[in-house]
Scaffold this motif. Structure first.
Motif, PDB file in Angstrom:
ATOM      1  N   TRP A  37       0.844  -1.203   0.000  1.00  0.00           N
ATOM      2  CA  TRP A  37       0.000   0.000   0.000  1.00  0.00           C
ATOM      3  C   TRP A  37       0.877   1.251   0.000  1.00  0.00           C
ATOM      4  O   TRP A  37       0.574   2.219  -0.705  1.00  0.00           O
ATOM      5  CB  TRP A  37      -0.917  -0.010   1.211  1.00  0.00           C
ATOM      6  CG  TRP A  37      -1.757   1.223   1.333  1.00  0.00           C
ATOM      7  CD1 TRP A  37      -2.960   1.464   0.723  1.00  0.00           C
ATOM      8  CD2 TRP A  37      -1.463   2.400   2.103  1.00  0.00           C
ATOM      9  NE1 TRP A  37      -3.432   2.714   1.070  1.00  0.00           N
ATOM     10  CE2 TRP A  37      -2.535   3.307   1.913  1.00  0.00           C
ATOM     11  CE3 TRP A  37      -0.415   2.768   2.932  1.00  0.00           C
ATOM     12  CZ2 TRP A  37      -2.576   4.562   2.522  1.00  0.00           C
ATOM     13  CZ3 TRP A  37      -0.440   4.015   3.536  1.00  0.00           C
ATOM     14  CH2 TRP A  37      -1.513   4.902   3.327  1.00  0.00           C
TER      15      TRP A  37
ATOM     16  N   ARG B 159       0.518   4.035  -2.882  1.00  0.00           N
ATOM     17  CA  ARG B 159       0.153   5.421  -2.587  1.00  0.00           C
ATOM     18  C   ARG B 159       1.224   6.382  -3.081  1.00  0.00           C
ATOM     19  O   ARG B 159       0.917   7.471  -3.582  1.00  0.00           O
ATOM     20  CB  ARG B 159      -0.080   5.602  -1.092  1.00  0.00           C
ATOM     21  CG  ARG B 159      -1.277   4.866  -0.541  1.00  0.00           C
ATOM     22  CD  ARG B 159      -2.575   5.230  -1.235  1.00  0.00           C
ATOM     23  NE  ARG B 159      -2.963   6.607  -0.976  1.00  0.00           N
ATOM     24  CZ  ARG B 159      -4.029   7.197  -1.497  1.00  0.00           C
ATOM     25  NH1 ARG B 159      -4.788   6.530  -2.348  1.00  0.00           N
ATOM     26  NH2 ARG B 159      -4.316   8.449  -1.204  1.00  0.00           N
TER      27      ARG B 159
ATOM     28  N   ALA C 111     -14.988   2.407   6.023  1.00  0.00           N
ATOM     29  CA  ALA C 111     -13.674   1.790   5.817  1.00  0.00           C
ATOM     30  C   ALA C 111     -13.814   0.349   5.336  1.00  0.00           C
ATOM     31  O   ALA C 111     -14.620  -0.424   5.866  1.00  0.00           O
ATOM     32  CB  ALA C 111     -12.873   1.830   7.108  1.00  0.00           C
TER      33      ALA C 111
ATOM     34  N   ASP D  34      -8.445  -0.718   4.650  1.00  0.00           N
ATOM     35  CA  ASP D  34      -8.405   0.501   5.460  1.00  0.00           C
ATOM     36  C   ASP D  34      -8.294   0.167   6.943  1.00  0.00           C
ATOM     37  O   ASP D  34      -7.579   0.851   7.690  1.00  0.00           O
ATOM     38  CB  ASP D  34      -9.666   1.338   5.237  1.00  0.00           C
ATOM     39  CG  ASP D  34      -9.720   2.013   3.874  1.00  0.00           C
ATOM     40  OD1 ASP D  34      -8.674   2.054   3.195  1.00  0.00           O
ATOM     41  OD2 ASP D  34     -10.803   2.493   3.501  1.00  0.00           O
TER      42      ASP D  34
ATOM     43  N   LEU E 133      -4.786  -0.733   7.780  1.00  0.00           N
ATOM     44  CA  LEU E 133      -3.940   0.456   7.812  1.00  0.00           C
ATOM     45  C   LEU E 133      -4.150   1.262   9.083  1.00  0.00           C
ATOM     46  O   LEU E 133      -3.183   1.654   9.751  1.00  0.00           O
ATOM     47  CB  LEU E 133      -4.215   1.317   6.587  1.00  0.00           C
ATOM     48  CG  LEU E 133      -3.922   0.654   5.234  1.00  0.00           C
ATOM     49  CD1 LEU E 133      -4.464   1.513   4.097  1.00  0.00           C
ATOM     50  CD2 LEU E 133      -2.440   0.394   5.060  1.00  0.00           C
TER      51      LEU E 133
ATOM     52  N   PRO F 236      -5.515   5.955   5.611  1.00  0.00           N
ATOM     53  CA  PRO F 236      -5.866   5.512   4.261  1.00  0.00           C
ATOM     54  C   PRO F 236      -5.975   6.651   3.257  1.00  0.00           C
ATOM     55  O   PRO F 236      -5.862   6.426   2.050  1.00  0.00           O
ATOM     56  CB  PRO F 236      -7.235   4.825   4.456  1.00  0.00           C
ATOM     57  CG  PRO F 236      -7.255   4.432   5.889  1.00  0.00           C
ATOM     58  CD  PRO F 236      -6.497   5.512   6.617  1.00  0.00           C
TER      59      PRO F 236
END
Length: 216
Positions: A128, A132, A178, A182, A185, A192
């Motif tokens: 992730w 991102r 979420a 999420d 995280l 997120p």
């Protein structure tokens, strides 16, 4: 739960996402505070080598856990490290072994399924992080995300998550609506909604956004 299959899925997804990195992306910021994509991937590759060594009985040596030198072809260096750890975990007798992971505990050896679970969770989260940083989607199936959440909920919260050496940050509140990833995280202190800080007008990037507080 086949932890080796889940781990392979997560690791292969990190490599797939990294294939989308352009030359300038390796200097991009990531959700890991103060880490560029290159530094994050050097850490990820180094951890692959460390876990591969641990699977073979050599995890006690802190030198094998150091960030990897990525050289002029960081994607190939990362793929090589990923292949090494997946090959190590695929050995027929590996699940009967105990792993030394001195970065977690210098005095405890972990049963292989537990140790591989640590690795799996790291690469769901780091996958992730990479996605991102690049502004691209991370594709994980429901089984993989739900397994990661089960492990994430077992990670102790509190003071051990505070400080520069902490593996995760204190848990955050989950946003409305979420999804499972999420929840993974936020359980581990990542937002997120993180996106890369906007680049200066004089140096535009092809991927940018308004950032919030990063979590390592």
């Amino acid at each position: 739960m086949d932890i080796r299959k889940l781990d392979r899925t997560a690791v292969r997804e990190t490599a797939r996402v990294l294939e989308q990195a352009d030359i300038e992306d390796w200097d991009a910021p990531t959700p890991c505070a103060d880490w560029t994509l290159r530094r994050l991937v050097a850490h990820m590759a180094g951890q692959h080598h460390g876990f591969a060594a641990a699977a073979a009985g050599g995890g006690d040596d802190l030198a094998v856990w150091q960030p990897a030198a990525l050289g002029a072809d960081p994607l190939t260096a990362y793929r090589t490290a990923a292949d090494a750890v997946l090959d190590a975990f695929a050995r027929p007798d590996v699940l009967t072994r105990e792993f030394a992971i001195p970065e977690i505990s210098a005095g405890i050896r972990f049963p292989a399924p537990t140790a591989i679970g640590f690795h799996f969770l790291d690469y769901v989260v780091h996958g992730w992080d990479v996605a991102r940083a690049l502004g691209v989607p991370l594709h994980l199936d429901t089984e993989t995300a739900e397994a990661a959440l089960v492990i994430a909920l077992r990670v102790p919260d509190g003071e051990r998550r505070i400080g520069p050496a902490a593996q995760f940050r204190p848990a955050l509140s989950a946003p409305p609506g979420a999804d499972t990833l999420d929840l993974v995280l936020t359980t581990l202190g990542r937002s997120p909604g993180w996106s890369a800080p906007a680049a200066p007008a004089s140096a535009p990037r092809h991927r940018s956004g308004q950032g919030d507080v990063p979590a390592r």
